[in-house]
Design a protein around this motif. Structure first.
Motif, PDB file in Angstrom:
ATOM      1  N   SER A 138      29.643 -29.613  25.548  1.00 14.71           N
ATOM      2  CA  SER A 138      29.579 -28.400  26.367  1.00 14.71           C
ATOM      3  C   SER A 138      28.535 -27.418  25.826  1.00 14.71           C
ATOM      4  O   SER A 138      28.067 -26.544  26.541  1.00 14.71           O
ATOM      5  CB  SER A 138      30.951 -27.727  26.430  1.00 14.71           C
ATOM      6  N   THR A 191      30.796 -27.166  31.583  1.00 16.24           N
ATOM      7  CA  THR A 191      31.518 -28.409  31.850  1.00 16.24           C
ATOM      8  C   THR A 191      30.547 -29.431  32.409  1.00 16.24           C
ATOM      9  O   THR A 191      29.421 -29.111  32.793  1.00 16.24           O
ATOM     10  CB  THR A 191      32.654 -28.180  32.873  1.00 16.24           C
ATOM     11  N   TRP A 218      33.337 -20.496  27.855  1.00 16.18           N
ATOM     12  CA  TRP A 218      33.118 -21.401  28.991  1.00 16.18           C
ATOM     13  C   TRP A 218      32.599 -20.655  30.206  1.00 16.18           C
ATOM     14  O   TRP A 218      32.974 -19.515  30.468  1.00 16.18           O
ATOM     15  CB  TRP A 218      34.427 -22.088  29.394  1.00 16.18           C
ATOM     16  N   SER A 256      38.406 -29.072  33.072  1.00 16.24           N
ATOM     17  CA  SER A 256      37.982 -29.634  31.780  1.00 16.24           C
ATOM     18  C   SER A 256      38.084 -28.630  30.640  1.00 16.24           C
ATOM     19  O   SER A 256      38.116 -29.019  29.473  1.00 16.24           O
ATOM     20  CB  SER A 256      36.521 -30.095  31.869  1.00 16.24           C
ATOM     21  N   THR A 257      38.105 -27.353  30.972  1.00 15.68           N
ATOM     22  CA  THR A 257      38.084 -26.342  29.909  1.00 15.68           C
ATOM     23  C   THR A 257      39.432 -26.211  29.212  1.00 15.68           C
ATOM     24  O   THR A 257      39.505 -25.617  28.135  1.00 15.68           O
ATOM     25  CB  THR A 257      37.710 -24.978  30.486  1.00 15.68           C
ATOM     26  N   ALA A 295      36.223 -35.093  30.793  1.00 12.78           N
ATOM     27  CA  ALA A 295      36.032 -34.203  31.941  1.00 12.78           C
ATOM     28  C   ALA A 295      37.250 -34.412  32.827  1.00 12.78           C
ATOM     29  O   ALA A 295      37.576 -35.549  33.173  1.00 12.78           O
ATOM     30  CB  ALA A 295      34.759 -34.561  32.686  1.00 12.78           C
TER      31      ALA A 295
END
Lengths: 168, 978
Positions: free
Chosen positions: A152, B591, B610, B645-646, B742
Motif C-alpha cells: 500500500s 488499496t 489509507w 482491504s483497509t 485485497a
C-alpha cells in the motif's frame, strides 16, 4: 553525485513469513530445510533457491524467485509442527536498487550506517525510510540493495525515490 | 571602489553583477555579498529591530547581527539572510529590511524618540490598559514597527534534501585547528567528516597574513583539503553543524548550489567530535557603537586580506587584544591610513606599537573610545586615563574587545560553560560525550597553538577509538602574542551604548532590568530579549553578562552564562520538513483498487494513512447525498461491491491460538469450527471496548482475525503483547496479513449470483455455504479466502485475493456483474447501511463505551476469563444509568439529525446536568426515507418510543426524534440469510 543507479521491481518474488513454534530453535528449522537459518539480521541462501532473512527472534522472511505455484503451502507442509508459515507474497513490493548511486540514495533515506564495514553484503535491517517501514538487505558490493515495502506504500515510496534521487 | 588593486582571494577577471536595493553593482568571484557591499562602498545595510537606527556591517562571519537582507523576490524570497555568509553569484538581488519607505529615509526611525517606552520589558508593562486595545491597536502597531524581514506568505518553492552520515570523527570547523584535527584522523584511517559553514576552508587563515608549514595560510588550507579528499574524508563546505543531540548525533545544514534542492539536512552520528568552531570577537560598548563604520577589527581584517576590500579611508583601531594590533599592521601594510590605535591596556605590545608609531599612527594607551560621532562615522571621542578626551577623525573604527570561544554546541546537552580568567571568556567544562573543543574554541587563540591543539585533539580521538596515531608531525606556524584583557567598564551615563545590536538592547536596558530585579542571566535574557533573535547573541552575550555583573557588583564568573539550545544558527522549517509536505506530509496508503476506483469517479477520504473511496459520483450527480442514496439502493436492490482491504488482518497460528483468542475476546473462539467465522469484541484492560471484528478458523491451529481500519496496528500490538509478555507459555505465532490480501465486500440480493460468475470453484448454495461459513478458495490458480458475513444486512460475502491481483479481481467482478446491476459503493454508503442495521463502528467504539453500552453485553462469556473482564464489572461501568446504544428517528420528515447533538428530555433546560447523551452517528436512510441516527442515551433501551430533543448549539435549531431499537432495516435479519 548523480552516480549510476538502477531500480527494478522484483515482481516474481514469492515471500512468506516463517515463525518458529514455541521452543523450536533455528537448528531444528534448519534440519527440515537443509540449511541453517540466520539468527541475526542477515540473509542466508539455501540450496533450493530459498533465501531466509532474519527479521526477529524466531522469525524469518523466506524468499524465492518465481517458485512453483503453491510454494508457501509447500513450505508450510515442510515446516509443519516446527514453524507457522504465512504467505506474504503480495504484502510487499520489493525494489532492487543497484549501482554506486544506490548507496547515496539509500543512505539519504535510512538512519542506519550503510558503509560496507557496517553493512556488508548479506546484512539486513528493518527500519524506516521517509516514515515508511522497510525491510532491506544488501546482496553485493556494487552495491545492490533490495528494499521491501508494504504494497500500500509503494506509490508513496516511489515518490520519495523520485524526490530524493532528483536531489542527489 | 574600495577594492585594493592586488591581493585577496578574489578573482578580478571574473566579475559578478548583483543589485542591492535596486542599485546595480559589481563584485568579484570569491566575494560574499557583504564583502562586495564593502568593496562598493556601501556602509548602510539595514535598520535596527526596535529603533530603526541605521546599521552597517559589524562582522564578516555567521555571527553578523546587522547585515540581514532579503535575497530574491516573491515566493522564493529568503528573508533575514546574513549578507556575510552569502557567496556572491551572478544576478543576485538583495534588499534591505525593516525600513519604510527606504533604507536612507526610514520614517520609523522616530521610534528612537520613544526609546524610553521601548526599553527592557516594554512588552510587559507599557500597554497594560485598556486590554482590548492590545489586540486591535498596540500589537499590530508594534508588529509593523519592530521586526526583521517579512515572509512572502506563499508556499516555499524550494525542495529540501535529507542525508544521514556516520563517522569515527566529526570535525566542526574548517579553520587551521579543524584541518589539523581532520588530517590527523584521516591519516590514521578514521572515517572523518569535516563540516564548515564557509564556502572555502581555512577559517582564520583566509583572514590573516600567516604562514603554516612555510606556505601562505590559504595555500596550506587548500593543500590540506586536497589531502583529506585523497584520504576519503568527507568535506562538507557551506555546512553548519547546528545542534548536538543524545546518542552522539549532530544536526547539520548544508547549503546546496546545484541538484535542485536548496538545502540538505544532515543527521550525523559521530563516535568522536572535535569542536573547532573558533572564537567570536566581542564589540566594545560605548555611545553610538552601532553607527555604520564601527566594525569588528577581525572583520576589517577579513575584508582587507580575504576580499581586498577596505571599509574606509582612515581607520582607528580600538583594542584590548593583541589581535587588534595585527589588524592595524595589516592595514598599514596594505597602504590604508590608520589614524590611531586606542589600547585599553596600560601597555601596548611593544613591537607592534613601535611599528605603528613608525608609520605615523597615534598610539593611545589606557584609553577608551567613549563616543562615535556622525550618523555615518566621522570620528570618535577617546578618553585617556587622566580624563583627557580627544577627538580622532576616522570613517572606520575597528574594535576588538576580546574573543569568546564559539562553544554554543558544547552546551546543547545542558552543561553550563565555566568562566576562565586566563582567556576572559567562557569555556566548555563538561562537554557532551565524545566531544572535545580545540583551538580557539578551547581558548587557544594563537595560530601556532591552534594547529598543535587540533592535531592533538585528532590524535586523542584516534587513541580513544583504540587505534594508533601515525607519527606525522603537527602542522606548525610562528607563534604570535594573543593576549586579551578585560575591557569591561561601566560607561558613565552612556546613552545608546549597544550590547545587543540585533535586538537593540543597550547598557541602560540591562541596568533597568537589574533595578527591577531581573538579576539572573536567564531572566535578563527573557526580560530584555538580549541574546535572542536570529544571531542568538553571538556578539552580545558576554558583554551583556559583563554589564549585568557590573550592575549587580558581581564577578562575571558568578553571574555565569546562559545555556545554548539548538539551533546554533537559524534553520528553515522547510529543511526539517524535507520531503514531507503537501501531499507527502505523511506517506499515504493505497488499496489495490485505488486506480480503478479513481477511474470510476471515486472521491477519496482519509482513514488513518489509507485513502478509501468515499463515494463514486456519476456524471450528472451534483451532490454527494444523491450519489450515496443511489449506492445504497442499488446495493440493497441488486448488488454492491466495497473495497474493505483497509481492515486490519492478522494471522494467528499455533496449538494455543484458540486459547489466546479466548483471553483476548469477550466471547469464545476455541470452540469455533474450522470453516466458520464469528463476530468478536475485545476489551482493553480497563474494561472499555478496544475493537471489534471477525475471527475465522481456517485450520485447527490457524485463525484469521480482522480489525477495524484504524485499530489494525493497535490490535496487532495487543496480540503480540499478550502472547509475548502476558502468556509467553502459550505456543502462538502471529503476524499481520493486512497487506497480503485485497478484500472486497460483495453485498445485496444478487451477491451470490455475482460471485458464482467469477470462478471461485465453490458451491455457494445456502446449504453448502450458509451464513458464517468460510473457505479457502482459488481464483485463476491463486489462493483466495471467502467468508459469508454481512455488515450491510444483505446477503453478503467478503472475498480476499492476493493484493497483487486485487485490481484484476475487482475488474473481473464488474465485468461479470454487468447484467446484475453491480455498483461500487464507498465508505459513506457503507456507513448508511451499517447505521440502518445498528452496527457499532468507530464513532461508537470510541474508547468510552462498554460492551454493555453497545448492546453487546450478552456476548461476554461467564465461563472464562478475558482481558478487561474484571474491570468491566466496576460499578461505574455497570451503572444502569449509563448511556446505551439506541436508534433515533426524526419525527418531522424534513428534519436532519446530526452527529454530536446532545440529547435532552422534552421540557428540560439545555444545561450540562440535564444531558441525556449524544448522537454518535447519523445518516439519511434512503430505505426509510428518514433521517436516522445511532445515539448513546441514558437507560436507552428502556426508553424506546420516547420523544427526545436533539440540541446542537453549534450548527442549528433543535429537532425532535423518537428513540427506537437501533435496527432500522430488516430487523428480523431475513435478508442476510437470502
Amino acid at each position: 553525485m548523480a552516480e549510476p543507479l538502477h531500480i527494478q521491481e522484483q515482481d516474481d518474488l514469492a515471500i512468506a513469513m516463517v515463525m518458529a513454534r514455541k521452543g523450536v530453535d533455528a537448528a531444528t528449522l534448519g534440519a527440515r530445510l537443509g540449511f541453517s537459518p540466520p539468527t541475526t539480521p542477515h540473509l542466508v541462501d539455501g540450496p533450493s533457491g530459498v533465501r531466509l532473512i532474519g527479521v526477529g527472534p524466531g522469525a524469518w522472511l523466506a524468499l524465492a524467485h518465481d517458485p512453483p505455484a503453491g510454494w508457501a503451502a509447500f513450505l508450510a507442509d515442510a515446516l509443519a509442527g516446527v514453524a507457522a508459515v504465512s504467505d506474504q507474497s503480495s504484502a510487499y513490493v520489493v525494489l532492487r536498487l543497484s549501482g554506486p548511486g544506490a548507496q547515496d540514495l539509500m543512505q539519504s533515506g535510512v538512519s542506519i550506517d550503510l558503509h560496507p564495514d557496517s553493512f556488508p553484503p548479506g546484512a539486513a535491517a528493518i527500519t524506516a525510510i521517509a516514515h515508511i517501514g522497510v525491510t532491506l538487505w544488501k546482496l553485493d558490493d556494487a552495491p545492490t540493495f533490495e528494499v521491501a515495502v508494504f504494497r500500500s506504500f509503494a506509490a508513496a515510496f516511489r515518490a520519495w525515490i523520485a524526490a530524493a534521487s532528483a536531489h542527489a | 571602489m574600495n577594492r585594493l588593486a592586488t591581493g585577496g582571494l578574489v578573482e578580478r577577471d571574473k566579475p559578478l553583477r548583483f543589485s542591492f536595493d535596486g542599485r546595480a553593482m559589481t563584485g568579484l568571484t570569491g566575494d560574499t555579498l557583504a564583502s562586495a557591499l564593502v568593496a562598493n562602498g556601501v556602509a548602510l545595510v539595514g535598520r535596527s529591530f526596535k529603533y530603526h537606527r541605521p546599521r552597517g556591517l559589524l562582522t564578516a562571519g555567521p555571527e553578523e547581527p546587522n547585515g540581514l537582507v532579503t535575497l530574491g523576490q516573491g515566493a522564493a524570497a529568503e528573508p533575514n539572510t546574513r549578507a556575510t555568509v552569502v557567496p556572491l553569484c551572478e544576478g543576485l538581488t538583495a534588499t534591505s529590511q525593516n525600513r519604510w519607505p527606504n533604507l536612507r529615509l526610514d520614517v520609523l526611525a522616530v521610534n528612537q524618540l520613544a526609546a524610553p517606552l521601548l526599553g527592557a520589558g516594554f512588552y510587559y508593562k507599557t500597554f497594560m490598559w485598556p486590554s482590548k486595545a492590545w489586540e486591535k491597536l498596540y500589537e499590530p502597531a508594534i508588529r509593523r514597527a519592530a521586526g526583521l524581514g517579512a515572509l512572502s506568505g506563499q508556499p516555499d518553492p524550494d525542495a529540501y534534501d535529507r542525508g544521514h552520515a556516520f563517522c569515527d570523527l566529526l570535525v566542526i570547523g574548517g579553520g587551521p585547528c579543524g584541518l589539523a584535527a581532520a588530517l590527523a584522523g584521516a591519516r590514521a584511517g578514521l572515517r572523518v567528516i569535516l563540516a564548515d559553514g564557509d564556502l572555502r576552508l581555512g577559517g582564520g587563515l583566509l583572514s590573516e597574513r600567516r604562514r603554516v608549514d612555510g606556505l601562505a595560510g590559504a595555500d596550506w588550507a587548500e593543500q590540506a583539503v586536497a589531502e583529506l579528499a585523497g584520504l576519503k574524508a568527507k568535506v562538507l563546505t557551506r555546512t553548519t553543524v547546528f545542534g548536538v543531540y543524545d546518542g552522539s548525533e549532530y544536526g547539520a545544514l548544508e547549503e546546496l548550489t546545484s541538484g535542485g534542492a536548496r538545502q540538505r539536512l544532515w543527521k550525523i552520528v559521530a563516535r568522536r567530535c572535535v569542536l573547532a568552531s573558533g572564537a567570536i570577537e566581542r564589540p566594545l560598548v560605548f555611545t553610538g557603537n552601532d553607527r555604520p563604520g564601527v566594525m569588528m577589527a577581525g572583520a576589517v581584517q577579513t575584508y582587507l586580506n580575504r576580499f581586498a576590500a577596505v571599509a574606509g579611508r582612515r581607520v582607528t583601531v580600538a583594542t584590548s587584544t593583541d589581535s587588534g594590533w595585527s589588524v592595524a599592521l595589516d592595514l598599514l601594510a596594505a597602504g590604508v591610513e590608520v589614524a590611531a590605535v586606542v589600547e585599553a591596556r596600560a601597555a601596548a605590545p611593544s613591537a607592534a606599537a613601535q611599528a605603528a608609531r613608525a608609520a605615523g599612527v597615534q598610539v593611545l594607551t589606557s584609553a577608551h573610545v567613549t563616543k562615535a560621532r556622525g550618523a555615518q562615522l566621522s570620528g570618535v571621542e577617546v578618553a585617556q586615563a587622566g580624563g583627557a578626551v580627544q577627538r580622532v577623525a576616522c570613517d572606520v573604527l575597528a574594535m576588538s574587545g576580546g574573543w569568546s570561544p564559539a562553544i554554543g554546541l558544547g552546551a546543547n546537552l545542558g552543561a553550563r560553560p565555566a568562566w576562565s580568567d586566563a582567556i576572559q571568556g567562557f569555556l566548555i567544562q563538561s562537554p557532551p560525550p565524545g566531544l572535545a573543543a580545540a583551538g580557539a574554541a578551547a581558548g587557544r587563540f594563537d595560530l601556532a597553538e591552534a594547529l598543535r591543539d587540533g592535531d592533538q585533539a585528532g590524535r586523542a580521538a584516534i587513541e580513544g577509538l583504540g587505534l594508533r596515531a601515525p607519527d606525522t608531525p603537527a602542522p606548525s606556524a610562528e607563534p604570535q602574542d594573543s593576549a586579551v584583557a578585560s575591557p569591561w567598564r561601566t560607561p558613565q551615563k552612556a546613552a545608546k551604548a549597544f550590547i545587543d545590536f540585533q535586538h537593540d538592547v543597550t547598557v541602560a536596558d540591562v541596568d533597568l532590568a537589574t533595578r527591577e530585579g531581573f538579576v539572573s542571566v536567564e531572566h535578563l535574557k527573557r526580560y530584555t530579549t538580549l541574546g535572542m533573535a536570529t544571531d542568538q547573541g553571538k556578539t552580545s552575550q558576554l558583554n551583556g553578562h559583563a554589564a549585568l555583573a557590573a550592575a549587580t557588583g558581581k564577578a562575571i564568573a558568578e553571574v555565569g552564562t546562559i545555556l545554548s539550545r539548538p539551533p546554533w544558527l537559524p534553520v528553515a522549517i522547510g529543511a526539517f520538513a524535507g520531503h514531507h509536505r503537501g501531499r507527502h506530509f505523511r506517506p499515504e496508503r493505497r488499496t489495490a483498487s485505488h486506480d480503478w476506483a479513481a477511474a470510476q469517479g471515486a472521491r477519496f477520504v482519509d482513514a488513518g494513512q489509507w485513502k478509501r473511496a468515499q463515494w463514486f459520483a456519476r456524471p450528472g450527480e451534483s451532490d454527494w447525498l444523491t450519489t450515496v442514496n443511489r449506492e445504497v439502493t442499488a446495493t440493497r436492490a441488486g448488488v454492491g461491491v466495497c473495497d474493505v482491504s483497509t481492515l486490519g488482518k492478522i494471522e494467528v497460528f499455533g496449538p494455543d491460538a484458540g486459547a489466546l483468542l479466548d483471553r483476548l475476546y469477550i466471547n469464545t473462539f476455541s470452540t469455533l469450527a474450522v470453516g466458520k467465522v464469528r463476530y468478536g469484541v475485545m476489551l482493553r484492560e480497563d474494561g472499555f471496548v478496544l475493537d471489534d471484528g471477525s475471527v475465522t478458523r481456517f485450520g485447527e491451529d490457524h485463525f484469521y482475525v480482522t480489525t477495524t481500519t484504524l485499530n489494525a496496528a493497535k490490535v496487532m500490538q495487543h496480540i503480540d503483547f499478550a502472547r509475548q509478555v502476558l502468556w509467553p507459555e502459550l505456543d502462538v505465532q502471529a503476524c499481520s496479513a493486512t497487506e497480503q490480501w485485497a478484500t472486497y465486500a460483495v453485498a445485496g440480493p444478487n451477491a451470490r449470483a455475482l460471485i458464482q460468475r467469477v470462478s471461485l470453484d465453490i458451491d455457494l448454495a445456502n446449504a453448502a455455504f450458509p451464513p458464517q461459513a468460510a473457505a479457502k478458495v482459488r481464483w485463476l490458480g491463486a489462493p483466495g479466502r471467502l467468508v459469508r458475513m454481512s455488515f450491510s444486512g444483505e446477503l453478503a460475502y467478503e472475498i480476499s485475493v492476493p493484493a497483487r491481483l486485487g485490481e484484476a479481481f475487482v475488474r473481473a467482478l464488474f465485468e461479470a456483474g454487468q447484467g446484475l446491476g453491480v455498483t461500487p459503493y464507498g465508505t459513506e454508503a457503507l456507513g448508511v447501511m451499517r447505521i440502518e442495521k445498528g452496527h457499532p463502528a468507530g464513532a461508537e467504539l470510541n474508547g468510552r463505551t462498554t460492551a454493555h453500552d453497545l448492546g453487546l453485553g450478552k456476548m461476554m462469556s461467564t465461563k472464562k476469563d478475558f482481558i478487561g473482564r474484571v474491570m468491566a464489572g466496576r460499578p461505574g461501568l455497570t451503572d444502569p444509568d449509563r448511556p446505551r446504544l439506541v436508534g433515533l428517528k426524526a419525527l418531522a420528515p424534513n428534519d436532519r439529525l446530526r452527529a454530536g447533538s446532545h440529547l435532552l428530555t422534552l421540557g428540560a433546560e439545555a444545561r450540562t446536568e440535564n444531558d441525556q447523551g449524544y448522537v454518535t452517528s447519523a445518516a439519511w436512510s434512503p430505505m426509510l426515507g428518514a433521517s436516522i441516527a445511532l445515539a448513546l442515551l441514558r437507560r436507552g433501551p428502556e426508553r424506546y418510543g420516547e420523544h427526545i430533543r436533539l440540541h446542537d448549539p453549534v450548527r442549528g435549531p433543535e429537532v425532535l426524534a423518537e428513540a427506537c431499537a437501533p435496527t432500522f432495516f430488516d430487523p428480523a435479519g431475513e435478508r442476510v440469510r437470502g
